[in-house]
Every structure is written in C-alpha cells, then in structure tokens.
Design a protein around this motif. Structure first.
Motif, short mmCIF file in Angstrom:
data_model
loop_
_atom_site.label_atom_id
_atom_site.label_comp_id
_atom_site.label_asym_id
_atom_site.label_seq_id
_atom_site.Cartn_x
_atom_site.Cartn_y
_atom_site.Cartn_z
N LEU A 111 0.64 -1.26 0.05
CA LEU A 111 -0.03 -0.08 -0.05
C LEU A 111 0.79 1.16 0.11
O LEU A 111 0.37 2.23 -0.42
CB LEU A 111 -1.00 0.05 1.33
N ALA A 112 1.92 1.12 0.64
CA ALA A 112 2.97 2.33 0.43
C ALA A 112 3.67 2.31 -0.89
O ALA A 112 4.05 1.30 -1.37
CB ALA A 112 4.02 2.11 1.55
N GLU A 113 3.83 3.36 -1.18
CA GLU A 113 4.70 3.73 -2.55
C GLU A 113 6.23 4.00 -1.99
O GLU A 113 6.95 3.65 -2.87
CB GLU A 113 4.22 5.16 -3.12
N SER A 114 6.45 4.46 -0.90
CA SER A 114 7.56 4.43 -0.28
C SER A 114 7.61 4.57 1.15
O SER A 114 6.58 5.08 1.75
CB SER A 114 8.48 5.73 -0.94
N VAL A 115 8.71 4.01 1.99
CA VAL A 115 8.71 4.28 3.41
C VAL A 115 10.25 4.42 3.59
O VAL A 115 11.10 3.53 3.51
CB VAL A 115 8.50 2.95 4.11
N GLU A 116 10.52 5.75 3.75
CA GLU A 116 11.91 6.42 3.96
C GLU A 116 12.14 7.13 5.24
O GLU A 116 11.28 7.61 5.87
CB GLU A 116 12.11 7.29 2.80
N SER A 117 13.35 7.19 5.55
CA SER A 117 13.86 7.81 6.78
C SER A 117 15.31 8.30 6.66
O SER A 117 16.11 7.57 6.11
CB SER A 117 13.68 7.03 8.04
N GLY A 118 15.62 9.42 7.07
CA GLY A 118 16.96 9.88 7.02
C GLY A 118 17.96 9.41 8.39
O GLY A 118 19.12 9.53 8.36
N ASP A 119 17.30 9.25 9.30
CA ASP A 119 17.94 8.76 10.71
C ASP A 119 16.98 7.44 11.40
O ASP A 119 17.52 7.27 12.45
CB ASP A 119 17.66 10.09 11.58
N ALA A 120 16.35 6.89 10.59
CA ALA A 120 15.91 5.58 11.29
C ALA A 120 14.93 5.85 12.48
O ALA A 120 14.26 4.89 13.04
CB ALA A 120 16.95 4.47 11.63
N THR A 121 14.39 7.08 12.72
CA THR A 121 13.62 7.50 13.85
C THR A 121 12.30 7.92 13.29
O THR A 121 11.31 7.64 13.63
CB THR A 121 14.24 8.49 14.85
N VAL A 122 12.52 8.96 12.50
CA VAL A 122 11.27 9.55 11.85
C VAL A 122 11.14 9.06 10.32
O VAL A 122 12.10 9.17 9.68
CB VAL A 122 11.37 11.38 11.85
N TRP A 123 9.92 8.47 10.11
CA TRP A 123 9.96 7.63 8.55
C TRP A 123 8.78 8.55 7.98
O TRP A 123 7.52 8.68 8.55
CB TRP A 123 9.57 6.24 8.92
N THR A 124 8.84 8.63 6.84
CA THR A 124 7.82 9.17 6.02
C THR A 124 7.22 8.05 5.10
O THR A 124 7.84 7.48 4.28
CB THR A 124 8.25 10.20 5.00
N VAL A 125 5.84 8.01 5.12
CA VAL A 125 5.13 6.97 4.36
C VAL A 125 4.40 7.54 3.05
O VAL A 125 3.53 8.39 3.62
CB VAL A 125 4.14 6.05 5.21
N LYS A 126 4.69 7.36 2.03
CA LYS A 126 3.74 7.56 1.02
C LYS A 126 3.03 6.77 0.44
O LYS A 126 3.39 5.69 0.18
CB LYS A 126 5.00 8.31 -0.33
N LEU A 127 1.55 6.97 0.41
CA LEU A 127 0.69 6.17 -0.14
C LEU A 127 0.47 6.04 -1.67
O LEU A 127 0.57 6.97 -2.21
CB LEU A 127 -0.53 6.15 0.69
N ARG A 128 0.16 4.91 -2.07
CA ARG A 128 -0.36 4.65 -3.50
C ARG A 128 -1.55 5.58 -3.59
O ARG A 128 -2.72 5.48 -2.37
CB ARG A 128 -0.66 3.22 -3.81
N GLU A 179 3.29 10.25 8.77
CA GLU A 179 4.89 10.29 9.39
C GLU A 179 4.57 9.37 10.79
O GLU A 179 3.94 9.67 11.32
CB GLU A 179 5.09 11.60 9.79
N ILE A 180 5.63 8.53 10.83
CA ILE A 180 5.85 7.77 12.00
C ILE A 180 7.05 8.25 12.71
O ILE A 180 8.25 7.94 12.11
CB ILE A 180 5.88 6.09 11.49
#
Length: 536
Positions: A111-128, A179-180
């Motif tokens: 369902l996610a187009e991407s799950v990305e983070s620069g520090d492994a603490t704050v993650w951005t989830v882009k949905l389809r 954002e997780i």
C-alpha cells in the motif's frame, strides 16, 4: 551478456513475475533490477519476458477450497488480534499491508509507494493513490494513523503490542502521506510493517465482522471455528489478480483427513501436511507437493514461573532430553534443520555459528532432573494437533523420559481452543511459531520481558537493554555481535526447547498454479489465494 545478467535471467524471472502480480509498476520493477546489477536494456528484456509469461499463464475463475490445520471459536477478522495461520490466511484475503516480504525475503512496497527515513527514527510513508476499501472509501493517511495506533491501545489486545510500543507518534501530513516517529531508531521498520498483524484497516473501525479492507477479496461469510468464504474484489487496486472467483477456507485438524480430502478432490489445497504423508502423495496423480524451507518451528515451552520449571535445571534437562536427530530424520523425514534452542535459523545473517550445538544427552538430563528433585514425579506435557507435529515430538520425548525414569504424561487436547486455553498458560506445553523476518521481531514477540507471547516467562533486564541497543544500530557487525549474545542468553536461560526448524509441506491439486515459496510461511505466507489460479 555478463554472468550476473545471465544468473539473474535464469534465477529471478519468477521474482519479477511475482512483483508484477503484487502491483509493482514499471519504474519500481526497473529500480529493483538495477539494484541487482542488471543493465537497463537487459532489465527491459527481463520485464518483457515476465509480462509475456504472466499474460500467457493465469486463468481467471474458479472456487478454491483450502484446509488449514487449526481453528477455534476465537478466530478473528481483526488483524491486530490474529494468533494463528487461520487468522493470517483470512486477513491476507481481506486486507493489505504497507509493505510486503517477497519470495526472496526482500522487503518491498504494497500500500505504500515508499517508506523512507534519514535517521531511522522519523519515517515518511507515501501511499499509493487510487486505492479503495471494499465499501468504496478511498485509502488515506488517516487510515494508517488509526491502524498503527490501535496496536498501542491496551484495550485492543494487539498481539504485537510489544513491537508497536516503539512507535511514539503517527500523524497524517496530508491525504497520502503519514509520518511515523519512533521512540528510538529502528532500521527494521519497513520490514516490521510487513508482518500480518500490521494490516491497514479503515479509520474508526470497531466492528470487524464485515472484514472491510483494501484486499483482493470481499467477505461473503465468516463463522468462527467453522469456515470463511470470500469473493473477488472487482475493484482491487493491483493490476493483476486475484484470479479466483472465490475462496473458502476452513480447518481439518486431523492431518490424515486433510490429506485424504485433497486426494479425493474435496479440497484443492491442504496446508501443513505431515512429512510422513509425502510417500503417499508423491505417487498419487491427484496431488502435487509444495515444500517451503522456513524458520518455522514447534517448541516445547517450560514455564520458568510455574512448577516444575521454576526449579533450577528442569528446563535445561528437557533441552538435553529432546532427540533432535530422531525428530529431523524420522518424524519430519529430513524436511527440517537442526535448531539450538533459540529462534534464529542457520541461514540468517545474524545466526550465532559459534554457539555450541546442544546434543541429545539423556544422562546429563537425568542428572539435572535428579538435582531438581523431580525425577520420579509425574509431569504433564500439553500437546495438540494445533501445534504442528507436537504429538510426534511428545512421543519422542516421552520415550526418552521413560528410559531415565522421568514420568511424563502427555495431555492430548483438542485443537479448538488450544491457543486461548493452553498455549502460554500451561506449565509444560508445545507452541508453534511461523517464521519472522528479523531477530528484533522474534525477540520482541517472544523474549522481551513484557512480550504478549513470552511463552516461558523469561525475563531479563540485560536482554531488554540489548534489544533496544541493537535495534537502532546501523553498524551491522556490532548488531550481529549483540544478536549473537542474545541467542546465547535464550539458549542458556529461557525455558524454550526448539529442536528443529521445519520445512512446510503443502499439498495441492495438480491444476492449481502460481504457488511460489515465501520465507514467512507456507501457502505463500498464507496469502496464496491472491496469486494462484486453476489451469484451464
């Protein structure tokens, strides 16, 4: 053509086909191949072959009847509460996850187009975009917020609450972005989100009896402990599948009856067959075998906070009393790998190869039981068909116990209600765990002091600290070192007896196509209904 491209072509075309079936677009597929070292021109060719193969192979239509091995009146359509393969199978039919672990063990997007983070603490989830629930509602970031936060609510009773506690906050940034924020860094988050429990449900859902999700099938009927029937979601968001018109799933607890139902044509997929059935099935044209090498295991659990396991040496005695070789060669007919009383399989990159393998040693077991004062006293061991092969394991254990004067009584209980009435609760009992993709997930589920699935009551502040430390490390060498020490702690201190890692054997109709192995479990990690079809 280079060797690398040639190797990809011969080995991984099937993986590309699987990715297409799951809805991967052309950009995602080419990026996946480029990461594997395939040139763009070669990748285009591979993609063309895979697309052509898919166009020629799948056939739409048909009703699949499949039988698992366990069910109860506690069966649920709430993915957060799923506790066995039957629950996972239903949820895979009705819902989707943000990410998905494919047949090669890689974490990919769903369902996610991407799950990305620069520090492994704050993650951005882009949905389809363009994904809808069965009732026509569009998937939004708020659904992700609601689904993940449910695991933190004690009233929900999520089976992955211990894992979810690392989530500090989840919020929607816009309609398709969530954002997780974690309490501490965890590089495994995308893989964690691929667990069956983290299926995405609609915001505000409290009634799960209708099974409304974004998945490949819609619910037609659900009778807990009896059966479930689903029908194709005609508005499914993926480009391919599902191919079946409908899918019916129920349990046949008796393995012989399950096998015979397959051979008679009453069902087309029989899950988790006993390896002893292979000789019958191999020579019968009415069935084909589907073997998956897994980190799945059946374990003997000795509660450390209950008699007799609360006496020093009792749990260790059982570890030396279990004859792993007999279980591997005789009970499982070679379809297993020897285990060492911890849950990390030998093929994991984090496996502690320096930890000495515990051998069958009945004399040492006898000495330990004597010192604990339990030799000659009756000990009850709970086993059930619900825990795969546990009745056979119990027979092997009982025979060894008799030879050293340990009085074991095997309490054989029905599958119905086993997981709610006996598992974790009985003093000495069998469990069964489906494979999990990372050490952090396994340790968090089973050995963290407050874990809901802490089968033996193992508690260690040092273990809990190490779990948190390793979770956030980007230094893989250091991470492996810590995980190796944690395996040693489980091996020596926990009450878990893990004799072997079992390969899974499913039986299927020769007309059923599309089955491929998945490291998370048999029946394509319980999601086969979405991908299989009947030969025309």
């Amino acid at each position: 053509m280079s060797d690398k491209i040639a190797n990809w072509t011969s080995r991984d075309d099937a993986m590309v086909e699987d990715a297409i079936r799951r809805g991967a677009n052309r950009r995602e597929l080419l990026r996946m191949m480029l990461m594997g070292g395939v040139a763009l021109t070669a990748g285009t060719g591979i993609l063309g072959r895979a697309t052509a193969a898919l166009a020629a192979e799948p056939v739409r239509g048909g009703h699949l009847k499949a039988a698992g091995w366990t069910s109860s009146t506690a069966d649920t359509l709430d993915p957060a509460k799923g506790s066995n393969s039957t629950d996972y199978t239903r949820c895979c039919s009705l819902y989707n996850r943000l990410t998905y672990i494919d047949g090669s063990g890689r974490t990919t997007m769903e369902l996610a187009e991407s799950v990305e983070s620069g520090d492994a603490t704050v993650w951005t989830v882009k949905l389809r975009k363009g994904v809808t629930f069965h009732d026509g509602r569009s998937l939004t970031a708020q659904d992700v917020v609601f689904s993940l936060k449910r695991h933190l609510d004690p009233a929900v009773g999520s089976k992955v609450n211990a894992i979810a506690k690392q989530i500090a906050d989840v919020k929607a940034l816009d309609e398709t972005t969530a954002e997780i924020t974690l309490t501490a860094p965890n590089a495994d988050l995308p893989t964690i989100l691929a667990l069956h429990h983290f299926m995405i449900v609609a915001d505000g859902t409290t009634d799960f009896s209708k099974g409304i999700g974004t998945g490949p099938f819609k619910l037609r009927e659900f009778q807990p402990g009896v059966r479930s029937v689903v029908e194709r979601n005609e508005n499914y968001w993926k480009a391919e599948g599902p191919y079946l018109d409908s899918f019916e799933f129920f349990a046949i607890a008796d393995e012989t009856a399950r096998r015979n139902a397959l051979l008679s044509g009453d069902i087309q997929l029989a899950a988790n067959l006993n390896p002893r059935s292979m000789r019958v099935l191999e020579n019968d044209p009415a069935a084909q075998l589907f073997v998956t090498k897994l980190g799945t295991y059946t374990d003997l659990n000795v509660r450390l906070d209950m008699a007799p396991g609360d006496k020093a040496g009792v749990a260790e005695g059982f570890k030396y009393l279990i004859n792993r070789e007999i279980i591997q060669k005789s009970v499982l007919r070679g379809l297993a790998e020897i285990a060492n009383d911890h849950p990390i399989p030998p093929w994991s990159p984090y496996f502690n190869a320096e930890l000495k393998q515990r051998e069958y040693d009945p004399d040492r077991a006898k000495s330990l039981f004597q010192k604990a004062g339990v030799l000659g006293q009756p000990i009850r061991v709970t086993a059930s068909e619900a825990a795969s092969a546990s009745l056979d394991y119990a027979a092997v254990l009982q025979q060894a116990a008799g030879e050293i004067g340990l009085g074991l009584t095997i309490d054989r209980v029905p599958s119905d209600g086993y997981w709610s009435n006996h598992w974790i609760k009985d003093a000495v009992h069998f469990g069964n765990l489906n494979a999990r993709p990372t050490p952090d997930i396994l340790f968090s589920l089973l050995y963290q002091s407050e874990a809901a699935w802490n089968e033996t009551g193992f508690k260690s502040e040092a273990f809990d600290r190490m779990l948190l430390e390793a979770r956030g490390l980007l230094d893989e060498a250091k991470r492996k070192e810590i995980y190796g020490e944690m395996q040693s702690m489980i091996h020596n201190e926990a009450g878990t007896v893990i004799p072997v890692f079992q390969s899974n054997v499913d039986g299927a109709s020769p007309k059923l196509r599309g089955l491929v192995p998945n490291p998370l479990g048999g029946q394509m990690a319980f999601g086969a209904a979405e991908y299989v079809w009947f030969e025309a």
